[in-house]
Design an enzyme around this catalytic site. Structure first.
Site, PDB file in Angstrom:
ATOM      1  N   HIS A 188      -2.589 -10.643  -5.617  1.00 50.10           N
ATOM      2  CA  HIS A 188      -2.359  -9.228  -5.327  1.00 50.10           C
ATOM      3  C   HIS A 188      -1.570  -8.550  -6.458  1.00 50.10           C
ATOM      4  O   HIS A 188      -1.970  -7.497  -6.966  1.00 50.10           O
ATOM      5  CB  HIS A 188      -1.601  -9.117  -3.999  1.00 50.10           C
ATOM      6  CG  HIS A 188      -1.315  -7.720  -3.554  1.00 50.10           C
ATOM      7  ND1 HIS A 188      -2.061  -7.078  -2.594  1.00 50.10           N
ATOM      8  CD2 HIS A 188      -0.356  -6.826  -3.939  1.00 50.10           C
ATOM      9  CE1 HIS A 188      -1.585  -5.859  -2.418  1.00 50.10           C
ATOM     10  NE2 HIS A 188      -0.545  -5.682  -3.207  1.00 50.10           N
ATOM     11  N   GLU A 189      -0.472  -9.155  -6.858  1.00 46.60           N
ATOM     12  CA  GLU A 189       0.373  -8.508  -7.881  1.00 46.60           C
ATOM     13  C   GLU A 189      -0.293  -8.518  -9.248  1.00 46.60           C
ATOM     14  O   GLU A 189      -0.183  -7.534  -9.997  1.00 46.60           O
ATOM     15  CB  GLU A 189       1.764  -9.159  -7.929  1.00 46.60           C
ATOM     16  CG  GLU A 189       2.579  -9.012  -6.649  1.00 46.60           C
ATOM     17  CD  GLU A 189       2.752  -7.578  -6.151  1.00 46.60           C
ATOM     18  OE1 GLU A 189       2.632  -6.625  -6.951  1.00 46.60           O
ATOM     19  OE2 GLU A 189       2.992  -7.407  -4.939  1.00 46.60           O
ATOM     20  N   CYS A 200      -5.940  -1.398  -1.068  1.00 45.01           N
ATOM     21  CA  CYS A 200      -7.275  -1.293  -0.479  1.00 45.01           C
ATOM     22  C   CYS A 200      -7.129  -1.217   1.035  1.00 45.01           C
ATOM     23  O   CYS A 200      -6.242  -1.846   1.617  1.00 45.01           O
ATOM     24  CB  CYS A 200      -8.073  -2.533  -0.885  1.00 45.01           C
ATOM     25  SG  CYS A 200      -9.690  -2.640  -0.108  1.00 45.01           S
ATOM     26  N   CYS A 255      -9.035  -7.796   2.487  1.00 50.31           N
ATOM     27  CA  CYS A 255      -9.072  -7.805   1.008  1.00 50.31           C
ATOM     28  C   CYS A 255      -7.686  -8.162   0.466  1.00 50.31           C
ATOM     29  O   CYS A 255      -6.667  -7.704   0.990  1.00 50.31           O
ATOM     30  CB  CYS A 255      -9.496  -6.435   0.490  1.00 50.31           C
ATOM     31  SG  CYS A 255      -9.437  -6.285  -1.313  1.00 50.31           S
ATOM     32  N   CYS A 292     -13.279  -3.952  -4.779  1.00 52.98           N
ATOM     33  CA  CYS A 292     -12.140  -4.396  -5.594  1.00 52.98           C
ATOM     34  C   CYS A 292     -12.577  -5.475  -6.589  1.00 52.98           C
ATOM     35  O   CYS A 292     -12.075  -5.524  -7.713  1.00 52.98           O
ATOM     36  CB  CYS A 292     -10.998  -4.900  -4.714  1.00 52.98           C
ATOM     37  SG  CYS A 292     -10.181  -3.571  -3.804  1.00 52.98           S
TER      38      CYS A 292
HETATM   39 ZN   LIG Z   1       0.607  -4.035  -3.616  1.00 53.01          ZN
HETATM   40 ZN   LIG Z   2     -10.510  -4.226  -1.572  1.00 53.56          ZN
END
Ligand SMILES: [Zn+2]
Ligand SMILES: [Zn+2]
Length: 183
Positions: A133-134, A144, A149, A171
């Site tokens: 994520h980061e 999102c 996701c 994404c």
């Molecule tokens: Zn974030």
């Molecule tokens: Zn997404």
């Protein structure tokens, strides 16, 4: 994309290796290394009243390291302490969006932090999700709305458990294009 995983303060090496494996698996055209160096956890980033470290200050140090470390184009800092940003009780991580530096905190990813029994596998799964994520934020992607996701915002650990370490189609495409542009 080349990602360097950078421990800040004391971090279990087995966790760093798992993050390296998870990041390599998720991103197309990407290699990942656990860097040889580590940087100390800054005492000036510690807020005595809150008994937490300021995430933004630590991210700034990761950023300083990332500028000098030319063998990788992204650096993921990993801390094992509780972190916050003003306005939020805590954060699981933070990143420059876009930029070279990302940061995750392992502190609130352990089931024991929620009164549950030790579960290494669950802890590591959560860590990989937050790491992905980061790092994706550094590519310029924002949050999102799909709960499954990896780019869904985690307001609490249950959000992290619902989301996957993988992208939704939109994404994935956005991340793939951004990674391609890095080369
Ligand atoms: Zn974030
Ligand atoms: Zn997404």
């Amino acid at each position: 994309m080349k990602i360097g995983v950078l421990p800040i303060g004391r971090v279990d090496h087995a966790v760093l290796l798992r993050l390296k494996g998870g990041l390599t698996r998720v991103f197309p055209d990407t290699s990942c290394v656990v860097v040889d160096e580590k940087i100390p956890l800054s005492e000036t980033a510690f807020n005595k009243e809150r008994k937490q470290h300021r995430s933004h200050a630590i991210l700034g140090e990761v950023q300083g390291y990332a500028v000098k470390k030319t063998s990788v184009n992204r650096v993921l800092g990993v801390v094992d302490t509780d972190t916050f940003v003003p306005g939020l009780n805590f954060v699981f991580g933070e990143a420059a969006c876009p930029g070279k530096a990302a940061l995750i905190s392992l502190w609130r990813l352990r089931p024991e932090s929620y009164g549950e029994s030790f579960n290494m596998e669950l802890f590591l799964e959560r860590a990989v999700k937050e790491a992905v994520h980061e790092v994706v934020h550094t590519l310029g992607l924002r949050h999102c709305s799909h709960p499954s996701c990896v780019m869904h915002f985690s307001n609490s650990i249950s959000d992290t458990d619902i989301k996957q370490s993988l992208f939704c189609d939109a994404c994935y495409l956005h991340a793939k294009i951004s990674i391609h542009k890095l080369r």
